[in-house]
Design an enzyme around this catalytic site. Sequence first.
Site, mmCIF file in Angstrom:
data_model
loop_
_atom_site.group_PDB
_atom_site.id
_atom_site.type_symbol
_atom_site.label_atom_id
_atom_site.label_comp_id
_atom_site.label_asym_id
_atom_site.label_seq_id
_atom_site.Cartn_x
_atom_site.Cartn_y
_atom_site.Cartn_z
ATOM 1 C CE LYS A 112 31.401 39.149 39.622
ATOM 2 N NZ LYS A 112 30.501 38.339 38.858
ATOM 3 C CE LYS A 197 25.348 42.428 41.600
ATOM 4 N NZ LYS A 197 25.661 41.734 40.340
ATOM 5 C CE LYS A 200 22.800 34.350 40.022
ATOM 6 N NZ LYS A 200 23.887 34.797 39.152
HETATM 7 N N1 AQP Z 1 21.064 43.208 42.691
HETATM 8 C C1 AQP Z 1 20.543 43.208 41.472
HETATM 9 N N2 AQP Z 1 19.588 44.107 41.131
HETATM 10 C C2 AQP Z 1 19.034 44.111 39.892
HETATM 11 N N3 AQP Z 1 19.375 43.225 38.926
HETATM 12 C C3 AQP Z 1 20.314 42.304 39.229
HETATM 13 N N4 AQP Z 1 20.862 41.308 38.517
HETATM 14 C C4 AQP Z 1 21.773 40.673 39.283
HETATM 15 N N5 AQP Z 1 21.820 41.219 40.497
HETATM 16 C C5 AQP Z 1 20.938 42.247 40.499
HETATM 17 C C6 AQP Z 1 20.490 40.978 37.141
HETATM 18 O O1 AQP Z 1 20.162 39.601 37.084
HETATM 19 C C7 AQP Z 1 20.574 39.075 35.827
HETATM 20 C C8 AQP Z 1 21.420 37.843 36.033
HETATM 21 O O2 AQP Z 1 22.525 38.194 36.828
HETATM 22 P P1 AQP Z 1 23.892 37.407 36.731
HETATM 23 O O3 AQP Z 1 23.655 35.974 36.942
HETATM 24 O O4 AQP Z 1 24.584 37.778 35.484
HETATM 25 O O5 AQP Z 1 24.783 38.044 37.865
HETATM 26 P P2 AQP Z 1 24.704 38.114 39.444
HETATM 27 O O6 AQP Z 1 23.438 37.605 39.987
HETATM 28 O O7 AQP Z 1 25.101 39.484 39.763
HETATM 29 O O8 AQP Z 1 25.775 37.053 39.905
HETATM 30 P P3 AQP Z 1 27.336 37.132 39.968
HETATM 31 O O9 AQP Z 1 27.919 37.708 38.748
HETATM 32 O O10 AQP Z 1 27.804 35.803 40.337
HETATM 33 O O11 AQP Z 1 27.677 38.295 40.838
HETATM 34 P P4 AQP Z 1 27.756 38.588 42.341
HETATM 35 O O12 AQP Z 1 29.168 38.272 42.671
HETATM 36 O O13 AQP Z 1 27.454 40.029 42.414
HETATM 37 O O14 AQP Z 1 26.771 37.716 43.025
HETATM 38 C C9 AQP Z 1 21.329 40.186 35.110
HETATM 39 O O15 AQP Z 1 20.471 40.802 34.182
HETATM 40 C C10 AQP Z 1 21.682 41.142 36.211
HETATM 41 O O16 AQP Z 1 21.792 42.480 35.755
#
Ligand code: AQP
Length: 335
Positions: A112, A197, A200
């Site tokens: 990030k 991955k 969101k």
């Molecule tokens: N692609 C995924 N596959 C499986 N599990 C996932 N999780 C997130 N993406 C996947 C799991 O969902 C929970 C909450 O996630 P988060 O809100 O901590 O993180 P995020 O959705 O990945 O959002 P971010 O951090 O804003 O990241 P990006 O930039 O990647 O979209 C967690 O248990 C996570 O493991």
Amino acid sequence: MTRVFSGIKPTGHLTLGNYLGAVRRWAAVDQYARDALFCVVDLHALTVEHDPARVRRLTRQAATLLLAAGLEPERCTLFVQSHVDEHARLSYLLECVATDGEARRMIQYKEKAAREREGGRSVRLSLLTYPVLMAADILAHGADEVPVGEDQQQHVELTRALATRFNQRYGHVFTVPVATRPGVAARVMDLQDPRSKMGKSGGAGAGVVHLLDEPEVVRRKVMRAVTDSGTEVVHDPEGRPGVSNLLEILAACGTAEPADPVALAGAYGSYGALKRDTADAVVEALRPVRERHREWAADPGGVDEVLRRGAERARAVARPTVDAAYRAVGLLPAV
Ligand code: AQP
């Protein structure tokens, strides 16, 4: 009773990855069999450039979606992280236990931070320290288990290291938690870029299925998923990431008990049939979420009340542990 804690960041619309990796288990298993606390971790959404109004909106939306996904306020505690001061209070103490090197080794920080620099933005210090705040989220509540997707494994390992070090240095205060992962779909990949991955915060990409996507939108995204060269349907995440991702999604969505993606591969002779069945399975898996969402979205006051009660309980759970940590490190209690 085993205690469970997990959270979700209000950084975008919840995805199929969030659902299969984490949220579905919270609703189907954890809230019934464990003392479960679930949190919209809004402070974590401030680690990159953000629009305040959007964070506020997404926080309520995430809570509404968690209820729509099946969390029952009578069975679990649902709250917003910033409503419970103990998280930030404990985070500072843990920063005094963590090392700079440890924080810089976190893969999400590296990825990030690189994204921020590429976009010409400065890297916030909170992006580096956020895994420590996540450790505080977990440890404040004395969680035994942390049900997360694969991408959070490293942060839970850090949490374990900090809890162990703190306990050794200052006496036993924290439960050392373990991460639990789903048997399949622990890392759902982007349908257009199956080496990344499904995330969101990337925007409304064609490779990201959102929980509230209309059935025809889900179908279109799955049918247009990037597959691999060749025609044989095999489960080989390294060599055939696109097809393997579809098999994992189908295995996770197809039945109540996730099927085995390797065995499923043998049932398909073409990518087209696999995509059709996967699309149908995802639409069916998300149907109850979309239906319950209509009810909860029509009752924002009800959602706020769930969050108010949740924060009250969460404070009561966390305060004794965080107070004990403050005493243990030598801070004079206020009179
Ligand atoms: N692609 C995924 N596959 C499986 N599990 C996932 N999780 C997130 N993406 C996947 C799991 O969902 C929970 C909450 O996630 P988060 O809100 O901590 O993180 P995020 O959705 O990945 O959002 P971010 O951090 O804003 O990241 P990006 O930039 O990647 O979209 C967690 O248990 C996570 O493991």
